[in-house]
Design an enzyme around this catalytic site. Structure first.
Site, short mmCIF file in Angstrom:
data_model
loop_
_atom_site.label_atom_id
_atom_site.label_comp_id
_atom_site.label_asym_id
_atom_site.label_seq_id
_atom_site.Cartn_x
_atom_site.Cartn_y
_atom_site.Cartn_z
N LYS A 92 17.07 -24.84 -52.84
CA LYS A 92 18.09 -24.31 -51.95
C LYS A 92 17.31 -23.43 -50.88
CE LYS A 92 20.00 -20.26 -53.59
NZ LYS A 92 21.20 -19.10 -53.41
N LYS A 124 16.37 -16.64 -49.09
CA LYS A 124 15.60 -15.58 -48.11
C LYS A 124 14.44 -15.05 -49.11
CE LYS A 124 19.39 -12.66 -49.44
NZ LYS A 124 20.80 -12.75 -49.01
N LYS A 137 16.29 -14.75 -62.54
CA LYS A 137 16.04 -13.32 -62.02
C LYS A 137 14.86 -12.65 -62.94
CE LYS A 137 19.16 -13.01 -58.18
NZ LYS A 137 20.14 -12.17 -57.44
P1 ATP Z 1 19.11 -16.22 -51.53
O1 ATP Z 1 19.08 -17.17 -52.28
O2 ATP Z 1 18.88 -16.55 -50.15
O3 ATP Z 1 18.55 -14.79 -51.74
P2 ATP Z 1 21.96 -15.42 -52.18
O4 ATP Z 1 22.58 -16.31 -53.02
O5 ATP Z 1 21.30 -14.19 -52.66
O6 ATP Z 1 20.87 -16.09 -51.21
P3 ATP Z 1 23.89 -14.03 -50.99
O7 ATP Z 1 23.68 -13.09 -49.97
O8 ATP Z 1 24.26 -12.99 -52.17
O9 ATP Z 1 22.83 -14.79 -51.08
O10 ATP Z 1 25.25 -15.02 -50.91
C1 ATP Z 1 25.85 -15.39 -49.77
C2 ATP Z 1 26.45 -16.62 -49.95
O11 ATP Z 1 25.60 -17.66 -49.45
C3 ATP Z 1 26.71 -17.05 -51.42
O12 ATP Z 1 28.04 -17.39 -51.52
C4 ATP Z 1 25.98 -17.93 -51.77
O13 ATP Z 1 26.32 -19.06 -52.74
C5 ATP Z 1 25.68 -18.69 -50.44
N1 ATP Z 1 24.43 -19.47 -50.32
C6 ATP Z 1 23.33 -18.79 -50.44
N2 ATP Z 1 22.12 -19.77 -50.48
C7 ATP Z 1 22.85 -20.87 -50.00
C8 ATP Z 1 22.46 -22.25 -49.57
N3 ATP Z 1 21.17 -22.51 -49.54
N4 ATP Z 1 23.28 -23.23 -49.28
C9 ATP Z 1 24.67 -22.87 -49.15
N5 ATP Z 1 25.13 -21.80 -49.74
C10 ATP Z 1 24.30 -20.76 -49.84
#
Ligand code: ATP
Ligand code: LTN
Length: 331
Positions: free
Chosen positions: A194, A197, A112
């Site tokens: 992965k 968003k 990040k």
């Molecule tokens: P993004 O990468 O979309 O910004 P994030 O990891 O910031 O997602 P959070 O809202 O913080 O999203 O996390 C919600 C949950 O979703 C966490 O437990 C994270 O590990 C899981 N997660 C996020 N992206 C994936 C993915 N592509 N596959 C499986 N689990 C995921």
């Protein structure tokens, strides 16, 4: 006493299928087996710039999504992180236990920070310590998260062990709970990344609040592998990712899915997957709309009270263990 689980997600952007299949879906199952705490981590969200009005809206929207996917507020505790000042307070305490060097090793921070280069806040650096506080405040046994959070869980364990060693037994040492299938749903437009968003290509990511047309369009545009076989095969990541989503949404065994698609083309797989997803999303989206403002206030208020009892006790114990006396631990 059943074991305790805690997890959380940030109220930023839109919740996508990766979040659901990798995280939320498991929470719903686990709540029947464990004493469960599900948090909306809005203090984590502000480690990067947020629009204040949107953050407030997204915080409540995410609470609705938790409930609409099936988290039952009568058996689970659903709450907003900033409603409990104990999270920020324990973060300070743990900041005095964490080492700069271990935080500098966090890969999520490095990723990040690289993306933002100039405006990296101290909060972004401290993000994993706030997460450790979320977990340790509730004497959590298991933390259901996606694979990407494993390193943060290791840090949380290290901080708990170090605190307990230096100041006496105060925190339960938690474990990560990472599901085997679906721990990592990949982007539809680039199966080496992965689903996220923050993906530059919005077609890579199916949102839980997408309309049927958007869902169909995104699956139709999904990249595929060369060849024509529709089988689970690690060397063919795009098709395997689509089949994994199909499997998680339908609950069908691998062999059954492969024979269903045997001799059929990618276009049909995409069409079937879009149909299955739309059928899953329709009742979910109805439930999101059906949760009124008052009901939400009541549920989050009840969650805050249940959370406060445990968080307050843990924080008081941590202060006492460190010799911080006369501290006011109730708000
Ligand atoms: P993004 O990468 O979309 O910004 P994030 O990891 O910031 O997602 P959070 O809202 O913080 O999203 O996390 C919600 C949950 O979703 C966490 O437990 C994270 O590990 C899981 N997660 C996020 N992206 C994936 C993915 N592509 N596959 C499986 N689990 C995921
Ligand atoms: N860092 C996590 C969100 C998160 C969390 C937590 C998960 C914050 N606090 C406590 C589990 C337990 C993420 O980005 N997915």
């Amino acid at each position: 006493m059943p074991k305790r689980i805690l997890s959380g997600a940030q109220p930023t952007g839109n919740v996508h299928l990766g979040n659901y299949l990798g995280a939320l879906r498991n929470w719903v199952t686990l709540q029947h087996e464990y004493q469960s705490f599900f948090c909306i981590v809005n203090l984590h969200a502000v480690t990067v710039p947020q629009d204040p009005k949107l953050l407030a809206e997204k915080t409540r929207e995410l609470a609705r999504i938790y409930l609409a996917v099936g988290i039952d507020p009568d058996i689970s505790t659903v709450f907003v992180q900033s409603d409990l000042p104990q999270h920020a307070e324990l973060t300070w305490i743990l900041n005095c236990v964490a080492r700069m060097s271990e935080l500098e090793r966090m890969t999520q921070f490095k990723d990040k920070a690289r993306k933002q280069s100039e405006n990296v806040t101290a909060g972004l650096f401290d993000y994993p310590v706030l997460m450790a506080s979320d977990i340790l405040l509730y004497q959590t046994d298991l933390v259901p998260v996606g694979e990407d959070q494993r390193q943060h869980l290791e840090l949380t364990r290290d901080l708990a062990i170090r605190f307990n060693r230096d100041y006496g037994d105060t925190f339960r040492v938690p474990q990560a709970y990472i599901p085997k299938v679906g721990a990592r749903i990949m982007s539809l437009s680039d199966p080496t990344k992965k689903m996220s968003k923050s993906d530059d290509d919005p077609n890579g990511c199916v949102m839980l609040l997408d309309d049927p047309e958007a869902v169909s369009r995104k699956f139709k545009r999904a990249v595929t592998d060369s060849g024509t076989e529709i089988t689970f095969d690690d060397s063919r990541p795009a098709i395997t990712n689509l089949l994994t989503i199909y499997q998680l949404l339908t609950g069908q065994p691998t062999g059954e899915i492969e024979s269903h698609f045997a001799g059929k083309g990618y276009a049909l797989l995409k069409q079937d997957l879009a149909d299955v997803t739309v059928e899953f999303l329709r009742p979910f989206q109805e439930r999101v709309k059906g949760i009124g403002a008052e009901e939400l206030n009541r549920i989050l208020g009840q969650g805050r009270e249940k959370a406060r009892q445990i968080a307050g006790t843990t924080l008081a114990n941590a202060y006492a263990a460190m010799g911080i006396v006369g501290a006011c631990t109730t708000d």
